[in-house]
Design an enzyme around this catalytic site. Structure first.
Site, PDB file in Angstrom:
ATOM      1  N   LYS A  53       0.839  -1.209   0.000  1.00 38.78           N
ATOM      2  CA  LYS A  53       0.000   0.000   0.000  1.00 38.78           C
ATOM      3  C   LYS A  53       0.870   1.253   0.000  1.00 38.78           C
ATOM      4  CE  LYS A  53      -3.815  -2.403   2.251  1.00 38.78           C
ATOM      5  NZ  LYS A  53      -4.582  -2.726   3.449  1.00 38.78           N
ATOM      6  N   GLN A  97      -4.618  -1.264   9.718  1.00 45.37           N
ATOM      7  CA  GLN A  97      -4.625  -2.605   9.138  1.00 45.37           C
ATOM      8  C   GLN A  97      -5.267  -3.605  10.103  1.00 45.37           C
ATOM      9  OE1 GLN A  97      -3.758  -3.293   6.012  1.00 45.37           O
ATOM     10  NE2 GLN A  97      -4.024  -5.494   6.141  1.00 45.37           N
ATOM     11  N   ASP A 120     -11.042   3.112   4.049  1.00 46.22           N
ATOM     12  CA  ASP A 120     -11.442   1.699   3.976  1.00 46.22           C
ATOM     13  C   ASP A 120     -12.964   1.568   3.815  1.00 46.22           C
ATOM     14  OD1 ASP A 120      -9.393  -0.259   4.122  1.00 46.22           O
ATOM     15  OD2 ASP A 120      -9.028   0.211   6.231  1.00 46.22           O
TER      16      ASP A 120
HETATM   17  N1  GUN Z   1      -7.112  -6.519   6.313  1.00 52.94           N
HETATM   18  C1  GUN Z   1      -7.430  -7.261   5.223  1.00 52.94           C
HETATM   19  N2  GUN Z   1      -7.971  -6.463   4.265  1.00 52.94           N
HETATM   20  C2  GUN Z   1      -7.988  -5.213   4.780  1.00 52.94           C
HETATM   21  C3  GUN Z   1      -8.416  -3.961   4.260  1.00 52.94           C
HETATM   22  O1  GUN Z   1      -8.918  -3.829   3.135  1.00 52.94           O
HETATM   23  N3  GUN Z   1      -8.256  -2.891   5.088  1.00 52.94           N
HETATM   24  C4  GUN Z   1      -7.724  -3.007   6.336  1.00 52.94           C
HETATM   25  N4  GUN Z   1      -7.628  -1.899   7.072  1.00 52.94           N
HETATM   26  N5  GUN Z   1      -7.320  -4.161   6.844  1.00 52.94           N
HETATM   27  C5  GUN Z   1      -7.447  -5.246   6.055  1.00 52.94           C
END
Ligand code: GUN
Length: 281
Positions: A53, A97, A120
């Site tokens: 990311k 995350q 998100d």
């Molecule tokens: N863990 C797995 N997928 C995601 C996501 O799209 N966003 C976040 N914040 N954590 C994750």
């Protein structure tokens, strides 16, 4: 039938080029989009996702801040970091995350993120806006799946979409987006009896369970679009999805590979959400 492949890397490249252009325009006005990513703990998988990311931000002109904390971080300490980022004018998107260590209430942390920085789309008010058809941020993975369907001009309206998996991150928002695009939607979960009975009727099959080979070729309707959100390792340690890829290729009309399918699109849509947060600011 040999299925056509929906190439997530190639589609990502197209969308990211557009993101980079719009990010540069904002930067020229002194308003560079900024994303903060918080990781708590040492999960190897999460570290890889987060690194990808941050790298994608750097490559596309988005300012990024990465904060990594020990698994012993307290909930109060994490909430304090989120509050600080809520008030940081250089930050337009905040991503914590998941999963978080068990001693931290992830709902509480997500609700602490300012809704207008919740790139998100997990905040309860963003989930509500999505549910009522007025989304501010679409959750990145389901948003990426919709982009993939759009890229092949798939007629979603009137189609039968089956979503396997009912998580807050993928399954539920995916079902909402498909419903709003005019599909008839079935949501299956880990307790669904005779899963194949449902999947065999799907024109669009989205699989997001985290269980390798939960969908095999005989469970797919000939010509269907099969979108594999899974990210698992096979016995040899190679990345694979939730769908038996070789089996799906023989029956489906379209399939998404793992890796190189939904994964890159998830990150791309995070960039889109961060860019749009900055544009709205
Ligand atoms: N863990 C797995 N997928 C995601 C996501 O799209 N966003 C976040 N914040 N954590 C994750």
């Amino acid at each position: 039938m040999t299925a056509k492949i929906i190439d997530g890397n190639q589609l990502s490249k197209q969308v990211r080029t557009e993101v980079a252009k719009r990010a540069a325009a904002l930067t020229a006005q002194g308003r560079q989009p900024g994303l903060a990513v918080i990781l708590v703990g040492d999960s190897q998988a999460s570290q890889v996702y987060v690194r990808n990311k941050i790298k994608a931000c750097e490559e596309n002109g988005i300012h990024s801040v990465f904060e990594k904390y020990d698994a012993s971080m307290t909930e109060a300490e994490l909430l304090a970091r989120v509050h600080a980022l809520n008030h940081d004018p250089k930050i337009h998107g905040i991503l914590v995350q998941l999963p978080l260590p068990a001693h931290i209430d992830s709902h509480k942390v997500i609700e602490a993120i300012a809704a207008e920085k919740d790139v998100d789309g997990f905040h309860i008010s963003n989930a509500g806006l999505l549910m009522t058809g007025q989304p501010l941020f679409r959750p990145c993975t389901p948003y990426g799946v919709m982009k993939m369907l759009e890229s092949i001009d798939y007629p979603v309206r009137g189609a039968h979409a089956v979503v396997v998996g009912a998580s807050n991150i993928v399954g539920k928002p995916q079902a909402m987006l498909l419903l709003q695009a005019g599909a008839t939607v079935t949501i299956c979960n880990s307790k669904t009896r005779d899963l194949g009975h449902h999947t065999r009727d799907a024109d669009i099959l989205v699989v997001a369970t985290g269980k390798r080979n939960i969908v095999t070729g005989d469970m797919i309707k000939p010509g269907a679009v099969v979108i594999d959100v899974g990210m698992n390792r096979d016995d040899a340690g190679k990345l694979c999805g939730d769908v038996d890829y070789a089996g799906a290729c023989e029956v489906a009309g379209w399939v998404t590979p793992v890796p190189g399918g939904v994964g890159p699109m998830t990150i791309t849509m995070l960039l889109v959400n961060t860019l749009e947060a900055a544009e709205r600011n």
